[in-house]
Design a protein around this motif. Structure first.
Motif, PDB file in Angstrom:
ATOM      1  N   GLU A 195      12.145  29.205  11.769  1.00  0.00           N
ATOM      2  CA  GLU A 195      10.746  28.626  11.348  1.00  0.00           C
ATOM      3  C   GLU A 195      11.428  26.774  11.346  1.00  0.00           C
ATOM      4  O   GLU A 195      10.995  25.861  10.611  1.00  0.00           O
ATOM      5  CB  GLU A 195      10.286  28.879  10.086  1.00  0.00           C
ATOM      6  CG  GLU A 195       9.570  30.265   9.940  1.00  0.00           C
ATOM      7  CD  GLU A 195       9.210  30.671   8.729  1.00  0.00           C
ATOM      8  OE1 GLU A 195       8.350  31.286   8.569  1.00  0.00           O
ATOM      9  OE2 GLU A 195       9.798  30.557   7.723  1.00  0.00           O
ATOM     10  N   GLY A 198       8.440  24.604  11.364  1.00  0.00           N
ATOM     11  CA  GLY A 198       7.421  24.780  10.430  1.00  0.00           C
ATOM     12  C   GLY A 198       6.665  23.652   9.741  1.00  0.00           C
ATOM     13  O   GLY A 198       5.401  23.832   9.715  1.00  0.00           O
ATOM     14  N   ILE A 206       2.593  29.527   9.434  1.00  0.00           N
ATOM     15  CA  ILE A 206       3.774  29.827   8.316  1.00  0.00           C
ATOM     16  C   ILE A 206       3.528  30.836   7.309  1.00  0.00           C
ATOM     17  O   ILE A 206       2.580  30.378   6.469  1.00  0.00           O
ATOM     18  CB  ILE A 206       4.464  28.822   8.153  1.00  0.00           C
ATOM     19  CG1 ILE A 206       4.977  27.642   9.029  1.00  0.00           C
ATOM     20  CG2 ILE A 206       5.816  29.158   7.262  1.00  0.00           C
ATOM     21  CD1 ILE A 206       5.776  28.538  10.127  1.00  0.00           C
ATOM     22  N   ARG A 222      15.332  27.857   8.089  1.00  0.00           N
ATOM     23  CA  ARG A 222      14.765  26.345   7.845  1.00  0.00           C
ATOM     24  C   ARG A 222      15.834  25.377   8.229  1.00  0.00           C
ATOM     25  O   ARG A 222      16.961  25.732   8.071  1.00  0.00           O
ATOM     26  CB  ARG A 222      13.996  26.275   6.416  1.00  0.00           C
ATOM     27  CG  ARG A 222      13.190  27.164   6.113  1.00  0.00           C
ATOM     28  CD  ARG A 222      11.810  26.999   7.007  1.00  0.00           C
ATOM     29  NE  ARG A 222      10.771  28.071   6.579  1.00  0.00           N
ATOM     30  CZ  ARG A 222       9.741  27.986   5.458  1.00  0.00           C
ATOM     31  NH1 ARG A 222       9.920  26.755   4.741  1.00  0.00           N
ATOM     32  NH2 ARG A 222       8.911  28.828   5.398  1.00  0.00           N
TER      33      ARG A 222
END
Length: 373
Positions: A195, A198, A206, A222
């Motif tokens: 992600e 994101g 998400i 992340r």
């Protein structure tokens, strides 16, 4: 005995390469200066002033190793996401974490499922540990969730990689589809849910942290490299169950994080007002790129990332000619590497000066490309 023969049998079969050719190498090899660096999905808007100040202050303590437990950053991220710090692992960007996951799971011959034309750094790590890549073509410029699931089941694969939003196409799936895909996977298959983009995705893309936090076969990745503007600091993190997060401690470089980078990430988390401003600027820049593409007869694809993928209407030969031609004007961009995705070019968002250089150079390049083909 040569030095090379001391390497493992696997290492001797691997090419000496990198997944991406950097703009610095292009400058050296072609003798051209990069004037608009809009090809590597960095944030030309840079980090917040508060982050830069934190980095300057932290520089005075750079003689010390960083906390090997990354306690402060894990605690800050846990508060931000409403989870325990024990659900978080810190690493040198998502790229570094992907390498550690590969080390934890892959043995020579292990089947690993991913999308054909997806993020090449993941493939690089899989190959580096002798895994066997099983690839699934995109459908309609989106990763094929049904195809990925079928491949996992067919191969009994212990690892599958899926990016949402996607690089290199900028496409995305809605959160409900992502959760359904994750829950349909066999318990023996670990999903790497990347992600990285994101923050720049539309609402509803998400999944909530709570939707997957208890699922033991999901790791969500992340980064601070994109919207936070800290690509050069190399800070990423993984969110998963306690067992998955703690597994990184078995093999990671415990002193691998730089103190300056950690303090930058902490300051970036605190400055959410700046993040909101940058996300708005990213959205405006995506529209700017799309407008430039349309005005030159090209088709910009809808994007949930900090770049726009542009369909050049033919094939990889034409797209590469455009990429090379723009570099002659100092405009650095990239393109997907696998057909049919490589009919496209990929342009990262950036400040107005970069957009102006792109706008001026693109029609000249297209005229030159058209006259040669």
């Amino acid at each position: 005995m040569s030095a090379f023969s001391r390497f493992t049998a696997l290492a001797q079969t691997l090419p000496s390469t990198v997944p991406f050719v950097g703009p610095e190498a292009i400058e050296r090899n072609r003798g051209l200066a990069v004037k608009a660096r809009i090809g590597a999905n960095e944030s030309g808007f840079g980090p917040a002033p508060s982050v830069l100040e934190a980095m300057r202050a932290a520089a005075e303590t750079t003689w010390m190793y960083s906390d090997p437990e990354n306690f402060e950053l894990r605690e800050a991220l846990a508060l931000a996401h409403g989870i325990s710090r024990d659900n978080i692992a810190i690493g040198g960007g998502i790229d570094g974490l992907l390498g550690e996951i590969a080390r934890l799971i892959i043995e020579p011959g292990t089947p690993v499922v991913t999308s054909l034309g997806g993020y090449p750094t993941f493939n690089y790590h899989v190959n580096g540990f002798g895994g066997r890549l099983v690839t699934v073509p995109y459908i309609g410029d989106k990763e094929d969730l049904s195809g990925l699931l079928d491949a996992v089941r067919r191969e009994n694969a212990p690892l599958v990689y899926f990016a949402n939003p996607d690089n290199p196409m900028g496409s995305w799936w809605d959160a409900d589809s992502v959760v359904s895909f994750a829950r349909a996977l066999p318990e023996t298959t670990l999903l790497i849910l990347d992600e990285a983009y994101g923050e720049t995705a539309p609402a509803g893309t998400i999944p909530a942290i709570s939707a997957l936090i208890g699922q033991p076969n999901v790791l969500r990745m992340r980064t601070f490299s994109k919207a936070y503007g800290l690509a050069g600091a190399r800070v990423g993190y993984a969110i998963g169950t306690l067992g998955n997060a703690e597994a990184f401690d078995k093999i990671r470089n415990h002193f691998g994080m730089a103190r300056v980078s950690v303090q930058a990430a902490l300051a970036a988390l605190k400055d959410q007002a700046y993040l909101a401003d940058v996300i708005a600027r990213i959205g405006a820049s995506r529209e700017r790129i799309s407008g430039i593409a349309r005005s030159n007869g090209l088709l910009p694809l809808a994007s949930a990332t900090n770049f726009v993928t542009v369909d050049c209407g033919r094939d990889g030969i034409r797209a590469k000619a455009i990429v090379d031609g723009l570099m002659e004007h100092g405009v650095f961009i990239r393109m997907p590497g696998i057909a049919p995705l490589n009919r496209c070019i990929r342009i990262s968002v950036g400040p107005e000066n970069d957009m102006a250089l792109l706008e001026a150079a693109l029609p000249e390049v297209l005229r030159a490309v058209g006259s040669r083909q």
